[in-house]
Design an enzyme around this catalytic site. Structure first.
Site, mmCIF file in Angstrom:
data_model
loop_
_atom_site.group_PDB
_atom_site.id
_atom_site.type_symbol
_atom_site.label_atom_id
_atom_site.label_comp_id
_atom_site.label_asym_id
_atom_site.label_seq_id
_atom_site.Cartn_x
_atom_site.Cartn_y
_atom_site.Cartn_z
ATOM 1 C CB SER A 1 1.938 7.346 8.974
ATOM 2 O OG SER A 1 1.454 6.703 10.327
ATOM 3 C CG ASP B 1 -6.545 6.536 9.128
ATOM 4 O OD1 ASP B 1 -6.549 5.769 9.905
ATOM 5 O OD2 ASP B 1 -5.415 7.411 8.840
ATOM 6 C CG HIS C 1 -3.152 4.744 8.521
ATOM 7 N ND1 HIS C 1 -3.321 6.583 8.584
ATOM 8 C CD2 HIS C 1 -1.395 5.042 8.254
ATOM 9 C CE1 HIS C 1 -1.890 6.939 9.060
ATOM 10 N NE2 HIS C 1 -0.814 5.687 9.262
HETATM 11 N N1 LIG Z 1 -0.955 -2.665 8.965
HETATM 12 C C1 LIG Z 1 0.268 -2.161 8.116
HETATM 13 C C2 LIG Z 1 0.660 -0.757 8.920
HETATM 14 C C3 LIG Z 1 1.502 0.208 8.752
HETATM 15 C C4 LIG Z 1 1.033 1.647 7.951
HETATM 16 O O1 LIG Z 1 -0.069 1.626 7.693
HETATM 17 N N2 LIG Z 1 2.307 2.399 7.320
HETATM 18 C C5 LIG Z 1 1.921 3.061 7.186
HETATM 19 C C6 LIG Z 1 2.153 4.489 7.241
HETATM 20 S S1 LIG Z 1 2.495 4.200 8.934
HETATM 21 C C7 LIG Z 1 2.740 3.151 5.649
HETATM 22 O O2 LIG Z 1 2.793 4.525 4.799
HETATM 23 N N3 LIG Z 1 2.630 2.119 4.633
HETATM 24 C C8 LIG Z 1 3.700 1.898 3.761
HETATM 25 C C9 LIG Z 1 2.913 2.169 2.312
HETATM 26 O O3 LIG Z 1 0.928 2.323 2.011
HETATM 27 O O4 LIG Z 1 3.346 2.159 1.304
HETATM 28 C C10 LIG Z 1 1.594 -2.865 7.954
HETATM 29 O O5 LIG Z 1 1.400 -3.914 8.573
HETATM 30 O O6 LIG Z 1 2.138 -2.391 7.097
#
Ligand SMILES: N[C@@H](CCC(=O)N[C@@H](CS)C(=O)NCC(=O)O)C(=O)O
Length: 276
Positions: free
Chosen positions: A145, A221, A254
């Site tokens: 991402s 995603d 995602h």
């Molecule tokens: N809706 C999410 C958006 C952020 C998101 O999806 N982050 C991704 C990277 S863009 C991620 O890797 N999140 C941490 C995880 O899944 O461990 C939030 O607010 O946490």
């Protein structure tokens, strides 16, 4: 570098280190996986850049990378996704400030003092890793991402520095989507010409080195249409003849469940480039 975690994993070691970063002006944490081969000689390194909200923990605890790193004899270095800590500029939103460095060198206040992840990843971190660990200067880079954007931009802007590059669900055109607009306006100011140096789709049109890109994207995603738009990357690569493998994966979202499902393929890709 001070070791703050030490876990046996697939006959190697999953460690976490912290150090004072001169580039970022704060204490940074970094995940370092050393495969079993590192006990007998130097191994090449894969750098992993994480996405929004992530620390050094997300990738090392959720991606299941250690098995493949051990199989191929590759060290994996996964830094926190931004400058962090008291005194580092932040914003209440998840997509700006701490956890959202976007792998740029900020030029605007209040961000410019600490938010310099581009220089940290390109210069300070590899110099530190290569000085302290049994690793070679053979490097590959990948990410997810915001980190997929970082990996692609950094590889494209530094010809010869990385043997291979890959990305999961990358933000390929931050100058054209809301996450990028918000971050680049804050960190880089309102001159959109300046933003282009951190935009993969823009860079593809100017680079000389045609380093092949491996990109995986889940078709389930939640950010596909609004923020990621892999078709923009495909179009830029088609128009310039830039080599691209774009794997569109039905059903995957995602999350790290997606990354864990295909990290083995990405590690095999990097291993074949690092062994050449
Ligand atoms: N809706 C999410 C958006 C952020 C998101 O999806 N982050 C991704 C990277 S863009 C991620 O890797 N999140 C941490 C995880 O899944 O461990 C939030 O607010 O946490």
């Amino acid at each position: 570098m001070e070791r703050i975690e030490h876990h046996a994993s697939f006959d190697g070691w999953q460690d976490v280190y912290q150090h004072e970063s001169t580039t970022l002006g704060c204490t940074m944490k970094v995940g370092v996986y050393l495969p079993p081969q590192a006990q007998h000689g130097k191994v090449p390194v894969l750098y992993w850049l994480s996405g929004l909200t992530c620390t050094e923990q997300n990738f090392i605890t959720k991606a299941a990378v250690q098995r493949y790193a051990a199989e191929h004899g590759i060290a994996v270095v996964a830094p926190d996704s931004s400058a962090r800590g008291e005194g580092v500029a932040d914003d209440p939103a998840y997509d700006l400030g701490q956890g959202a460095g976007f792998y740029v060198n900020a030029t605007q206040e209040p961000w410019a003092a600490n938010h310099r992840m581009y220089d940290y990843v390109v210069q300070e971190l590899p110099a530190l890793i290569e000085a302290h660990f049994p690793v070679t200067a053979e490097r590959s880079i990948s990410g997810h991402s915001m980190g997929g954007h970082g990996a692609l931009v950094i590889a494209l802007r530094n010809p010869g520095r990385y043997r291979s590059v890959s990305a999961f669900s990358p933000i390929v055109a931050p100058t054209q989507v809301p996450w990028g607009h918000k971050a680049f306006e804050a960190y880089l100011g309102s001159d959109r010409e300046v933003w282009k140096q951190y935009d993969t789709v823009e860079l593809i049109r100017t680079v000389q080195e045609r380093l092949p890109l491996l990109v995986d994207q889940g078709l389930g995603d939640e950010f596909l249409e609004s923020q990621l738009q892999p078709d923009l990357l495909r179009k830029a690569c088609d128009e310039t003849g830039h080599p691209l493998t774009l794997n569109l994966r039905p059903g995957y979202d995602h999350s790290y469940y997606f990354i864990a499902s295909f990290i083995g393929e990405h590690m095999a890709h990097h291993a074949s480039a690092l062994k050449r």
